[in-house]
Design an enzyme around this catalytic site. Structure first.
Site, PDB file in Angstrom:
ATOM      1  N   LYS A 176       0.964   5.933  -2.543  1.00 35.09           N
ATOM      2  CA  LYS A 176       0.863   6.213  -1.112  1.00 35.09           C
ATOM      3  C   LYS A 176       2.231   6.136  -0.422  1.00 35.09           C
ATOM      4  CE  LYS A 176      -3.980   4.887  -0.229  1.00 35.09           C
ATOM      5  NZ  LYS A 176      -4.524   4.539  -1.553  1.00 35.09           N
ATOM      6  N   SER A 232      -2.303   2.763  -5.828  1.00 38.85           N
ATOM      7  CA  SER A 232      -2.016   3.064  -4.420  1.00 38.85           C
ATOM      8  C   SER A 232      -0.549   2.940  -4.041  1.00 38.85           C
ATOM      9  CB  SER A 232      -2.860   2.162  -3.504  1.00 38.85           C
ATOM     10  OG  SER A 232      -4.200   2.610  -3.487  1.00 38.85           O
ATOM     11  N   SER A 247      -5.117   0.294   2.571  1.00 42.15           N
ATOM     12  CA  SER A 247      -5.013   1.261   1.475  1.00 42.15           C
ATOM     13  C   SER A 247      -6.190   2.236   1.515  1.00 42.15           C
ATOM     14  CB  SER A 247      -4.959   0.536   0.122  1.00 42.15           C
ATOM     15  OG  SER A 247      -4.309   1.309  -0.840  1.00 42.15           O
TER      16      SER A 247
END
Length: 394
Positions: free
Chosen positions: A105, A102, A160
């Site tokens: 991101k 993640s 997340s």
């Protein structure tokens, strides 16, 4: 009686003289002169910066006298860099291509944040929530509910939430288009190790990034006030059923101090991640005094799930202690021109946008010299014209 050179020749010579002064005094030319460092203001005859070491395997550091030893960390790859200057203070396998989880991101936010204003209201459809990977982290986005875009970003940065990422990607033109745009954004930042398949960071064949690239994304994010505000938020309310709300907390334990992890003083935040293939990953930034540091830690091989935070802590401590005692081993500016003095945002309750990056301090001096050169050329030209008229009358 004749003059040894024509008026046209004199004008050309003056023009060449003025142009030559401009070339000699321009920042680009100054950077190319042997034995000088264009970034070393006030340090005459400074040495040319040493070549980057970031393409080499293993730990890279250039210690001076009094430099602390780099910490013994187990991550497959890590980077410690100055967010202000972009200088990489030390690194280990900086360009090794690894699954980012993640932490990808960060690139998603850099790409999509400018496209959709935070105040926009959006009602989520079933199609937008389709295709979320099994076992994904979720914030609780529900079909048929209306959310502000800013709520969805809180879901991305704090929880997340891959469900929030899917909705935002749909608002941005779709999943595949967003992946392509992220790829273009990465290249524009000089991040050449990243290949995007799934914008949420979910494990996908061929999807990779590197400690170097993730540090680049984190640094770029801190220059965006919205990014900086979201990534540093500890907890907030998220819309629930029937107009109710529920609390969500940031899963970056180095920021929150959750689960027995001691929070790091001055931590700005940024993004943590975990998948089966990636292991634990983290991009973190901390501010102390006049300095903001960024660290990336990818897949520690020792300890338990929270070891990524302790290794980041050790690297941040080293980075602050090593200030002024190491020479850089590379730069996060990569293939881009260095913007000396560019600002990062240290989030506060109501952060103000950072001032635009000032141009190099060499430019005002260059302009003054250029103006003097132009005036000098004009004075010579006028003198030649007067002399020519006197000779013509004689």
């Amino acid at each position: 009686m004749t003059i040894g050179f024509s008026l046209r020749t004199a004008v050309s010579a003056c023009a060449l003289c003025a142009a030559g002064m401009l070339i000699v005094t321009s920042p680009v030319a100054a950077a190319n002169r042997a034995g000088t460092d264009p970034g070393a203001r006030g340090r005459p005859n400074a040495a040319v910066p040493q070549p980057a070491l970031l393409q080499h395997e293993g730990t890279q550091v250039r210690p001076r006298a009094g430099a602390p030893e780099t910490p013994d960390v187990s991550a497959l790859s890590w980077v410690v860099a100055d967010a202000g200057t972009g200088e990489v203070l030390a690194a280990h396998n900086a360009h090794e291509k690894l699954p980012p989880a993640s932490t990808l991101k960060t690139l998603f936010a850099l790409t999509v944040l400018p496209a959709v204003p935070g105040g926009v209201q959006h009602t989520v459809s079933a199609k937008e929530l389709a295709g979320i990977g099994e076992g994904s982290s979720l914030v609780g986005v529900v079909e048929g509910h209306t959310y502000r875009v800013s709520d969805l970003w809180h879901g991305v940065f704090l929880n997340s939430g891959n469900d929030a990422v899917h909705v935002l990607a749909a608002l941005n033109g779709g999943w595949n288009q967003t992946a392509r745009q992220m790829q273009v954004k990465a290249r524009s930042l000089g991040a050449m190790d990243t290949y995007v398949v799934s914008p949420d960071g979910y494990d996908a064949d061929g999807q990779v990034s590197s400690a170097y690239d993730l540090a680049v994304f984190g640094r770029a994010g801190l220059r965006n006030p919205d990014f900086a505000r979201y990534c540093s938020t500890v907890e907030t309310s998220f819309p629930g059923n029937d107009g109710s709300t529920f609390e969500i907390a940031n899963t970056n334990r180095l920021l929150t101090g959750a689960d027995g992890v001691t929070p790091y003083p001055g931590l700005v935040g940024i993004k943590n991640g975990y998948t089966t293939n990636a292991g634990n990953t983290l991009v973190a930034a901390a501010h102390r005094g006049e300095r903001t540091l960024i660290v990336t830690v990818m897949n520690p091989q020792e300890g338990e799930g929270f070891e990524v935070y302790e290794e980041a802590r050790a690297l941040l401590d080293w980075g602050f202690d090593a200030a002024g005692h190491v020479d850089p081993v590379g730069s996060l500016d990569g293939l881009r021109p260095v913007a000396h003095g560019a600002q990062v945002v240290v989030p506060k309750p109501a952060p103000a946008p950072p001032p635009p990056a000032p141009a190099s301090d060499d430019w005002p001096q260059t302009g003054a010299i250029a103006g003097a050169a132009g005036l000098g050329a004009g004075a010579v030209l006028m003198g030649l014209r007067r002399r020519s008229r006197r000779l013509a009358r004689g």
